[in-house]
Enzyme design. Structure first.
Site, PDB file in Angstrom:
ATOM      1  N   LYS A  56      10.408  -5.199  -0.864  1.00 38.76           N
ATOM      2  CA  LYS A  56       9.873  -3.844  -0.982  1.00 38.76           C
ATOM      3  C   LYS A  56       8.398  -3.814  -0.629  1.00 38.76           C
ATOM      4  O   LYS A  56       7.914  -2.889  -0.006  1.00 38.76           O
ATOM      5  CB  LYS A  56      10.082  -3.349  -2.424  1.00 38.76           C
ATOM      6  CG  LYS A  56       9.585  -1.939  -2.681  1.00 38.76           C
ATOM      7  CD  LYS A  56      10.411  -0.929  -1.920  1.00 38.76           C
ATOM      8  CE  LYS A  56       9.931   0.502  -2.105  1.00 38.76           C
ATOM      9  NZ  LYS A  56      10.490   1.391  -1.067  1.00 38.76           N
ATOM     10  N   ARG A  83      11.374  -5.520  -5.552  1.00 40.12           N
ATOM     11  CA  ARG A  83      10.493  -6.060  -4.520  1.00 40.12           C
ATOM     12  C   ARG A  83      11.255  -6.953  -3.544  1.00 40.12           C
ATOM     13  O   ARG A  83      10.741  -7.270  -2.480  1.00 40.12           O
ATOM     14  CB  ARG A  83       9.368  -6.885  -5.165  1.00 40.12           C
ATOM     15  CG  ARG A  83       8.486  -6.061  -6.078  1.00 40.12           C
ATOM     16  CD  ARG A  83       7.712  -6.956  -7.029  1.00 40.12           C
ATOM     17  NE  ARG A  83       6.621  -7.632  -6.365  1.00 40.12           N
ATOM     18  CZ  ARG A  83       5.357  -7.259  -6.406  1.00 40.12           C
ATOM     19  NH1 ARG A  83       5.029  -6.195  -7.097  1.00 40.12           N
ATOM     20  NH2 ARG A  83       4.428  -7.924  -5.790  1.00 40.12           N
ATOM     21  N   TRP A  85      10.976 -14.691  -2.932  1.00 40.86           N
ATOM     22  CA  TRP A  85      11.433 -14.226  -1.626  1.00 40.86           C
ATOM     23  C   TRP A  85      11.007 -15.330  -0.655  1.00 40.86           C
ATOM     24  O   TRP A  85       9.827 -15.531  -0.404  1.00 40.86           O
ATOM     25  CB  TRP A  85      10.763 -12.894  -1.278  1.00 40.86           C
ATOM     26  CG  TRP A  85      11.282 -12.253  -0.029  1.00 40.86           C
ATOM     27  CD1 TRP A  85      12.388 -11.454   0.086  1.00 40.86           C
ATOM     28  CD2 TRP A  85      10.691 -12.316   1.276  1.00 40.86           C
ATOM     29  NE1 TRP A  85      12.533 -11.046   1.387  1.00 40.86           N
ATOM     30  CE2 TRP A  85      11.514 -11.562   2.140  1.00 40.86           C
ATOM     31  CE3 TRP A  85       9.566 -12.950   1.797  1.00 40.86           C
ATOM     32  CZ2 TRP A  85      11.240 -11.411   3.495  1.00 40.86           C
ATOM     33  CZ3 TRP A  85       9.294 -12.802   3.147  1.00 40.86           C
ATOM     34  CH2 TRP A  85      10.119 -12.036   3.976  1.00 40.86           C
ATOM     35  N   CYS A 130       7.681 -11.682  -3.757  1.00 41.68           N
ATOM     36  CA  CYS A 130       7.934 -12.417  -4.995  1.00 41.68           C
ATOM     37  C   CYS A 130       7.362 -11.653  -6.194  1.00 41.68           C
ATOM     38  O   CYS A 130       6.412 -10.884  -6.060  1.00 41.68           O
ATOM     39  CB  CYS A 130       7.259 -13.785  -4.956  1.00 41.68           C
ATOM     40  SG  CYS A 130       7.651 -14.721  -3.491  1.00 41.68           S
ATOM     41  N   LYS A 140      16.323   2.840   9.276  1.00 39.19           N
ATOM     42  CA  LYS A 140      17.063   2.962   8.008  1.00 39.19           C
ATOM     43  C   LYS A 140      18.449   2.346   8.136  1.00 39.19           C
ATOM     44  O   LYS A 140      18.892   1.596   7.284  1.00 39.19           O
ATOM     45  CB  LYS A 140      17.176   4.446   7.709  1.00 39.19           C
ATOM     46  CG  LYS A 140      16.941   5.047   6.430  1.00 39.19           C
ATOM     47  CD  LYS A 140      15.737   4.977   5.622  1.00 39.19           C
ATOM     48  CE  LYS A 140      14.830   3.833   5.708  1.00 39.19           C
ATOM     49  NZ  LYS A 140      13.461   4.136   5.460  1.00 39.19           N
ATOM     50  N   GLU A 174      13.047   6.348  12.809  1.00 43.76           N
ATOM     51  CA  GLU A 174      13.250   6.141  11.368  1.00 43.76           C
ATOM     52  C   GLU A 174      14.741   6.029  11.044  1.00 43.76           C
ATOM     53  O   GLU A 174      15.157   5.195  10.224  1.00 43.76           O
ATOM     54  CB  GLU A 174      12.583   7.291  10.596  1.00 43.76           C
ATOM     55  CG  GLU A 174      12.893   7.391   9.115  1.00 43.76           C
ATOM     56  CD  GLU A 174      12.404   6.204   8.285  1.00 43.76           C
ATOM     57  OE1 GLU A 174      11.789   5.279   8.832  1.00 43.76           O
ATOM     58  OE2 GLU A 174      12.694   6.192   7.076  1.00 43.76           O
ATOM     59  N   HIS A 193      15.728   6.188  31.579  1.00 46.64           N
ATOM     60  CA  HIS A 193      14.898   5.069  32.028  1.00 46.64           C
ATOM     61  C   HIS A 193      15.431   3.734  31.522  1.00 46.64           C
ATOM     62  O   HIS A 193      14.683   2.774  31.441  1.00 46.64           O
ATOM     63  CB  HIS A 193      13.451   5.294  31.582  1.00 46.64           C
ATOM     64  CG  HIS A 193      12.887   6.558  32.143  1.00 46.64           C
ATOM     65  ND1 HIS A 193      12.508   6.683  33.459  1.00 46.64           N
ATOM     66  CD2 HIS A 193      12.709   7.775  31.570  1.00 46.64           C
ATOM     67  CE1 HIS A 193      12.082   7.928  33.668  1.00 46.64           C
ATOM     68  NE2 HIS A 193      12.197   8.605  32.539  1.00 46.64           N
ATOM     69  N   ASN A 198       3.105 -16.142  -5.464  1.00 47.32           N
ATOM     70  CA  ASN A 198       3.516 -15.065  -4.555  1.00 47.32           C
ATOM     71  C   ASN A 198       2.577 -15.133  -3.359  1.00 47.32           C
ATOM     72  O   ASN A 198       1.366 -15.217  -3.536  1.00 47.32           O
ATOM     73  CB  ASN A 198       3.362 -13.714  -5.281  1.00 47.32           C
ATOM     74  CG  ASN A 198       3.561 -12.526  -4.356  1.00 47.32           C
ATOM     75  OD1 ASN A 198       4.060 -12.670  -3.241  1.00 47.32           O
ATOM     76  ND2 ASN A 198       3.176 -11.352  -4.826  1.00 47.32           N
ATOM     77  N   GLY A 199       3.112 -15.111  -2.131  1.00 41.24           N
ATOM     78  CA  GLY A 199       2.257 -15.134  -0.942  1.00 41.24           C
ATOM     79  C   GLY A 199       2.448 -16.414  -0.152  1.00 41.24           C
ATOM     80  O   GLY A 199       3.465 -17.100  -0.294  1.00 41.24           O
ATOM     81  N   GLU A 239      18.309  -1.554   8.474  1.00 44.22           N
ATOM     82  CA  GLU A 239      17.848  -2.339   7.333  1.00 44.22           C
ATOM     83  C   GLU A 239      18.852  -2.390   6.184  1.00 44.22           C
ATOM     84  O   GLU A 239      18.910  -3.388   5.460  1.00 44.22           O
ATOM     85  CB  GLU A 239      16.456  -1.919   6.840  1.00 44.22           C
ATOM     86  CG  GLU A 239      16.371  -0.628   6.061  1.00 44.22           C
ATOM     87  CD  GLU A 239      14.964  -0.370   5.531  1.00 44.22           C
ATOM     88  OE1 GLU A 239      14.579   0.794   5.450  1.00 44.22           O
ATOM     89  OE2 GLU A 239      14.250  -1.334   5.187  1.00 44.22           O
TER      90      GLU A 239
END
Ligand code: M6R
Length: 608
Positions: free
Chosen positions: A603, A27, A74, A2, A484, A480, A503, A98-99, A487
């Site tokens: 973010k 963010r 968010w 947020c 990427k 990675e 395996h 925020n939080g 997401e």
């Protein structure tokens, strides 16, 4: 996550608040709102979705107040609806948050028992009612906030506006960042300096547990115990930074393309190029020869930079490395030796789990070194030594240039620690430094494959699952690549160590499964090539990212080949990151996804 903005101004503030919130869009958020005081009364506008929806509301029904707070939310508790959007207003006050308020259930039960009615599904609403309860008991706004804060558990930042108090804004910080901006007869609150940059370059960061009462001419800081506190004013660079995409369609594209420059800048900070040596811009907090292991802790892409560094540290410094994702590490109660070294890695420097891990390691008596991109962040302020990445602000949610700059710092660190332990000879150091110096040029060379990668992405965009394979330092890059892709394109992707194929994951291979193989010419190439052949034998669609030698040795029909320049193998992940990032980027663009602000993601992950 947020974003919070507050302004005590001399002209109507709603438009400025929205402009400032735009600087926090990166963010991640899913609704937004603003409240101002008009004639001493709180009026608010809120909207689901992007800030343009809020702007449309404000255009229909403008707000005229000279004091206001705004928020990008968010969602954590309750859907991203207008009802749940902040500011929450009741009891003569408005609050943005925020939080997470961890004990909101018990507070809600307590307040409901007192007759309070809740209209949202959020944890935030308890804060409004709690403060309101204290106001009804006759406390002043300052006293009510002071009485409320000790009742709240969790990591959060808050901003309050009070009816009948046109010259008062209160902010509080516990765990999530909050900054005060000092203006001329105006005052500001913001989640970070970037949000406040259009108004002022003079900033004070609240410390954990602090709260602040702002008027247009004053800022009164109090610490967690309620004592008046002196907090320094600092000049920030943020104002120099223009939040724009240049000639690129997305911030992510801009940031991918910036890499040769910012990796070069970061390396220049850590290398004595003419002497062919690493020259760290700080003293290590431990004697490298005296430690027997290093612990690395981070999240997401930063964790994968750490995993790459594990290979480098073990090889160059002959030092065992333990690495954990921070969300596990912080609760694992790992025994740690006093005076050992913990390295935390974070672009934002605010990631809640990484910050908690840093504090845990400090509590165990470890010395801490933080590889961070945001120099003013909490992690940067709390660690013993900051190893800065000079990537510049990273706006795209998908980390790209921060990742390669983290690798640049970690590679330099591994060499310096190797030298300090007598594990590498000066000639080896000179060779490695020479290889690092060559990296930005090789990245620029790799960028030339972009149009080919863009056409490969059309095939990838039709897949429902994608497998990434690599060995050695290409293994973290395979992870990675998968991170990427998933997401920003929402295609399911997995990264595997190529040797793990037999395996289990080989069972997935069929003619519908694209397999991206990252195969630099290193000591693992021959073995990776065997895995390529195993995939080919089962009809898998292989995209090989490698040099000509890798393609020749693979000797199988490829769906795609991204030809990489020849290079020494040690730092190939920094160069190979470029096509891996571009493949994810172009796939997401082909699919019409919101590349810079993918769904559900933030973010800066300031909640656990
Ligand atoms: O700010 P941090 O580096 O601490 O963030 C860690 C992760 O949240 C971050 O790397 C995340 O995985 C990225 N979105 C990946 O692109």
């Amino acid at each position: 996550m947020c974003g919070i903005v507050g302004i005590l101004g001399r002209e109507p503030v709603a438009r400025h608040i929205v402009e400032s919130l735009k600087r926090l869009e990166y963010r991640g958020y899913d609704s937004a709102g603003v409240a101002t005081l008009e004639g001493g009364v709180i009026t608010r506008r809120r909207a689901e979705g992007k800030l343009r929806n809020l702007e449309a509301r404000l255009a229909e029904a403008p707000l005229a107040g000279l004091a206001g707070i705004g928020h990008t939310r968010w969602a954590t508790h309750g859907k991203p609806t207008e009802v749940n959007a902040h500011p929450h207003a009741s009891d003569g006050l408005a609050v943005v948050h925020n939080g997470i308020i961890e004990n909101f259930r018990e507070l809600r039960a307590e307040l409901t028992a007192k007759g309070q009615t809740f209209t949202t599904e959020t944890d935030t609403e308890v804060v409004a009612h709690l403060v309101g309860d204290f106001l009804r008991q006759g406390l002043s706004p300052r006293e009510a906030v002071a009485a409320t804060l000790p009742r709240l558990k969790g990591a959060f930042a808050l901003a309050f506006l009070f009816e009948g108090h046109d010259d008062l804004l209160i902010g509080a910080r516990q765990g999530a960042p909050l900054a005060v901006g000092h203006g001329e007869g105006e005052m500001y609150l913001g989640s970070d300096a970037l949000a406040l940059a259009p108004f002022t370059d003079t900033i004070t960061y609240l410390e954990d547990g602090d709260w602040v009462a702002l008027t247009r001419d004053s800022a009164e800081f109090r610490d967690v115990a309620g004592r008046l506190a002196n907090r320094p004013r600092i000049k920030t660079q943020a104002s120099a930074f223009l939040v724009d995409k240049g000639n690129h369609r997305h911030f992510m594209a801009k940031e991918i393309h910036e890499q040769p420059e910012v990796v070069g800048r970061t390396l220049a900070h850590y290398l004595d190029m003419s002497a062919g040596r690493v020259r760290l811009p700080f003293d290590l907090p431990v004697d490298p020869a005296a430690i027997d292991r290093i612990s690395i802790v981070a999240c997401g892409t930063a964790y994968l930079a750490g995993l790459t560094a594990k290979y480098w540290l073990e090889r160059f410094a002959r030092l065992p490395v333990e690495i954990d994702v921070a969300s596990e590490f912080r609760y694992r109660e790992a025994p740690m030796s006093r005076d050992g070294l913990t390295v935390v890695i974070s672009q934002s420097g605010e990631t809640a789990d990484t910050l908690a891990s840093l504090r845990y390691a400090k509590g165990q008596g470890q010395k801490t070194l933080a590889v961070v991109n945001v120099a003013t962040s909490t992690i940067a302020r709390e660690c013993d030594v900051v190893a800065p990445t000079l990537a510049g602000p990273e706006i795209g949610v998908a980390s790209t240039k921060a990742f390669t700059c983290q690798l640049a710092v970690l590679a330099s660190l591994a060499i310096a620690i190797g030298r300090g332990r007598g594990a590498i000879a000066p000639e080896t150091e000179a060779r490695l430094v020479g290889d690092l110096i060559g990296v930005p040029g090789l990245m620029a060379e790799a960028m030339k494959r972009e149009s080919q990668i863009a056409s490969l992405s059309h095939h990838l965009s039709r897949a429902s699952d994608v497998l990434y394979l690599g060995r050695g330092t290409a293994f973290p890059l395979a992870l990675e690549g998968a991170l990427k892709l998933k997401e920003i394109s929402y295609i399911h992707a997995e990264g595997y160590a190529a040797g793990e194929l037999k395996h289990g994951p080989i069972a997935l291979i069929d003619e519908n499964m694209p397999v991206i193989v990252i195969a630099p010419s290193d000591q693992w190439l021959e073995k990776t090539v065997s895995n390529v052949q195993e995939v080919a034998a089962r009809g898998g669609r292989i995209v090989l990212i490698g040099d000509r030698k890798a393609a020749d040795e693979a000797a199988v029909t490829l769906d795609g080949f991204v030809a990489m320049p020849d290079m020494a193998p040690e730092f190939a992940p920094m160069v190979y990151a470029v096509p891996v990032q571009m493949l994810a980027y172009h796939t997401a663009v082909t699919m019409g996804k919101d590349v810079d602000q993918p769904r559900n993601l933030a973010k800066s992950v300031t909640v656990e």
